[in-house]
Design a protein around this motif. Structure first.
Motif, mmCIF file in Angstrom:
data_model
loop_
_atom_site.group_PDB
_atom_site.id
_atom_site.type_symbol
_atom_site.label_atom_id
_atom_site.label_comp_id
_atom_site.label_asym_id
_atom_site.label_seq_id
_atom_site.Cartn_x
_atom_site.Cartn_y
_atom_site.Cartn_z
ATOM 1 N N GLN A 43 7.207 -9.663 -5.953
ATOM 2 C CA GLN A 43 6.089 -8.652 -6.177
ATOM 3 C C GLN A 43 4.757 -9.029 -5.425
ATOM 4 O O GLN A 43 4.562 -9.997 -5.172
ATOM 5 C CB GLN A 43 5.578 -8.923 -7.705
ATOM 6 C CG GLN A 43 5.117 -10.143 -8.284
ATOM 7 C CD GLN A 43 4.819 -10.361 -9.713
ATOM 8 O OE1 GLN A 43 4.468 -9.367 -10.334
ATOM 9 N NE2 GLN A 43 4.855 -11.690 -9.999
ATOM 10 N N TRP A 44 4.194 -7.863 -5.190
ATOM 11 C CA TRP A 44 2.915 -7.700 -4.465
ATOM 12 C C TRP A 44 1.790 -7.936 -5.519
ATOM 13 O O TRP A 44 1.886 -7.503 -6.687
ATOM 14 C CB TRP A 44 2.773 -6.497 -3.603
ATOM 15 C CG TRP A 44 3.666 -6.481 -2.573
ATOM 16 C CD1 TRP A 44 4.827 -5.399 -2.531
ATOM 17 C CD2 TRP A 44 3.374 -6.788 -1.335
ATOM 18 N NE1 TRP A 44 5.399 -5.447 -1.107
ATOM 19 C CE2 TRP A 44 4.608 -6.258 -0.338
ATOM 20 C CE3 TRP A 44 2.862 -7.593 -0.680
ATOM 21 C CZ2 TRP A 44 4.749 -6.704 0.762
ATOM 22 C CZ3 TRP A 44 2.700 -7.986 0.573
ATOM 23 C CH2 TRP A 44 3.867 -7.537 1.370
ATOM 24 N N LEU A 45 0.791 -8.896 -5.102
ATOM 25 C CA LEU A 45 -0.358 -9.086 -5.944
ATOM 26 C C LEU A 45 -1.763 -8.759 -5.037
ATOM 27 O O LEU A 45 -1.577 -8.714 -4.133
ATOM 28 C CB LEU A 45 -0.210 -10.653 -6.276
ATOM 29 C CG LEU A 45 0.938 -11.164 -6.823
ATOM 30 C CD1 LEU A 45 0.887 -12.736 -6.911
ATOM 31 C CD2 LEU A 45 1.021 -10.809 -8.215
ATOM 32 N N ALA A 46 -2.428 -8.253 -5.822
ATOM 33 C CA ALA A 46 -3.864 -7.794 -5.448
ATOM 34 C C ALA A 46 -4.840 -7.939 -6.374
ATOM 35 O O ALA A 46 -4.625 -7.672 -7.590
ATOM 36 C CB ALA A 46 -3.872 -6.509 -4.779
ATOM 37 N N ALA A 47 -5.953 -8.263 -6.019
ATOM 38 C CA ALA A 47 -7.111 -8.570 -7.110
ATOM 39 C C ALA A 47 -8.415 -8.502 -6.265
ATOM 40 O O ALA A 47 -8.489 -8.965 -5.175
ATOM 41 C CB ALA A 47 -7.000 -9.643 -7.686
ATOM 42 N N TYR A 48 -9.447 -7.727 -7.028
ATOM 43 C CA TYR A 48 -10.899 -7.860 -6.418
ATOM 44 C C TYR A 48 -11.977 -7.893 -7.510
ATOM 45 O O TYR A 48 -11.656 -7.407 -8.787
ATOM 46 C CB TYR A 48 -10.941 -6.378 -5.911
ATOM 47 C CG TYR A 48 -12.366 -6.302 -5.299
ATOM 48 C CD1 TYR A 48 -12.991 -6.773 -4.042
ATOM 49 C CD2 TYR A 48 -13.349 -5.474 -5.890
ATOM 50 C CE1 TYR A 48 -14.023 -6.618 -3.622
ATOM 51 C CE2 TYR A 48 -14.674 -5.042 -5.248
ATOM 52 C CZ TYR A 48 -15.124 -5.877 -4.090
ATOM 53 O OH TYR A 48 -16.337 -5.835 -3.835
ATOM 54 N N GLY A 49 -12.895 -8.773 -7.206
ATOM 55 C CA GLY A 49 -13.812 -9.012 -8.375
ATOM 56 C C GLY A 49 -15.143 -9.242 -7.892
ATOM 57 O O GLY A 49 -15.396 -9.615 -6.726
#
Length: 386
Positions: free
Chosen positions: A305-311
């Protein structure tokens, strides 16, 4: 009380199928509740990552990335034992003892003692969890001891990067290098978890002061409606635990966090919105508010799976200036992480992660000035559950 059956040592059996594995990976190991099984179970997780890392507490104006091997890219390595006994009438006795480890060196805990001005002692051996409790399907569960905080549970149970404290923007902005006090687990605590009713469940926690200042208190409410999940957590910390190396502030703090997720099948989207209030100390009170938000996603592809996060964490208040070599006093901090997690089996996966960290800090010497800094972290790793 005595056991009606002899205690046996068992290994946890993983869920079968790629869909179940993906769901397990997206869930946080620290918050997942095992299926009831009698006896004693040995369980744990080993995560080894190699790469170049900036400080988890935030980049400063003069920081350089460091090449190293880490015992936690997607999860912090740990091992433990847990068990339960059927007491009859639906009542069950439960316990868990689990310890963080640094598998790159064999040392226990996540890190050694932090020096002044933080003055936080090194992790004790069972700093991840050390509790005993009772549960019943009608009235819920009560646990007593060292237990994962409800705010950390709220963050990791609705987060594409789970309980990572190295690459998850939400966890880095909220718990690591943050104005929040209290860490990710509370010693001397009593926690009540209600049974699930129509998808709704709640928890309350109280941690006695034990001569470390005032007590801690927290509450969490969660709702599960299949593809949609949402939860709200609140906590008040009036002391800084002396026994956990992830506490970064000795001040009193209050915080709240709202979380939500929706499974669009196959894409799963997560989001958080919250606030941290630094209240200072009795002798030096403050009222500085930090706003925190993030979005993250998991997209299955092939056997991974691809994972992406922005905070982002911002404050409109005045924060104390710090030297340019200190990763603190952030007026703002922004984090972006992308990566791919590939499943080799039902228990083992390999991953690659890339993160960009940007800060704006009010620095000394006088007059205070705002300095922008940025850093990039990169790692390849392997995670194995047992």
């Amino acid at each position: 009380m005595t056991n009606s059956k002899p205690m046996t040592l068992k290994r946890l059996h993983p869920a079968s199928g790629w869909a179940a594995l993906a769901a397990l990976t997206l869930a946080a190991p620290a918050q997942a509740q095992p299926a009831p099984q009698p006896g004693v179970q040995l369980f744990g997780l080993l995560d080894a990552a190699a790469g170049r890392f900036t400080s988890p507490s935030g980049v400063n104006a003069k920081e350089q990335a460091v090449s190293k091997v880490s015992s936690g890219g997607l999860s912090t390595s740990f091992w433990g034992i847990r068990g339960q006994e059927d007491l009859g009438g639906g009542t069950t006795a439960l316990f868990e003892l689990s310890s963080f480890m640094r598998n790159e060196s064999g040392a226990a805990g996540r890190s050694d003692a932090l020096p002044a001005p933080v003055n936080v002692a090194a992790d004790p051996y069972f700093s991840r969890a050390a509790w005993v409790g009772l549960s019943h399907p009608d009235w819920g569960r009560v646990r007593v001891g060292n237990i994962t905080s409800l705010l950390f549970l709220n963050a990791i149970s609705s987060n594409a990067l789970g309980d990572s404290t190295t690459f998850s923007p939400l966890n880095l902005l909220t718990f690591i290098g943050s104005p929040l006090s209290g860490g990710t687990a509370w010693a001397n605590s009593v926690v009540y978890d209600s049974p699930v009713r129509a998808g709704l469940t709640g928890s309350v926690a109280y941690a006695a002061s034990q001569n470390q200042g005032g007590p801690n208190a927290a509450a969490r409410l969660a709702y599960n409606a299949g593809a949609f999940n949402t939860s709200l957590a609140w906590q008040s910390v009036n002391r800084n635990p002396q026994t956990f190396a992830d506490g970064t502030s000795a001040n009193d703090t209050r915080a709240w966090q709202w979380a939500a997720s929706y499974d669009f099948n196959p894409l799963k989207l997560y989001g958080h919105l919250g606030q941290i209030q630094n209240r200072g100390t009795a002798s030096a009170p403050q009222s500085v508010h930090y706003r925190v938000w993030d979005v993250s996603l998991g997209l299955p592809m092939g056997t991974g799976q691809w994972l992406a996060a922005y905070g982002v964490r911002n404050t409109g208040d005045t924060v104390a200036p710090v030297p340019a070599t200190v990763a603190g006093g952030n007026v703002s901090r922004k984090l972006l992480t992308v990566g791919y997690d590939h499943f080799l089996s039902r228990r083992t996966e390999v991953y690659v992660l890339l993160s960009r960290d940007q800060t704006e800090t009010r620095t000394l010497p006088a007059p205070p000035t705002l300095i922008q800094a940025s850093g990039t972290s990169f790692a390849v790793g392997i995670r194995h559950r047992f």
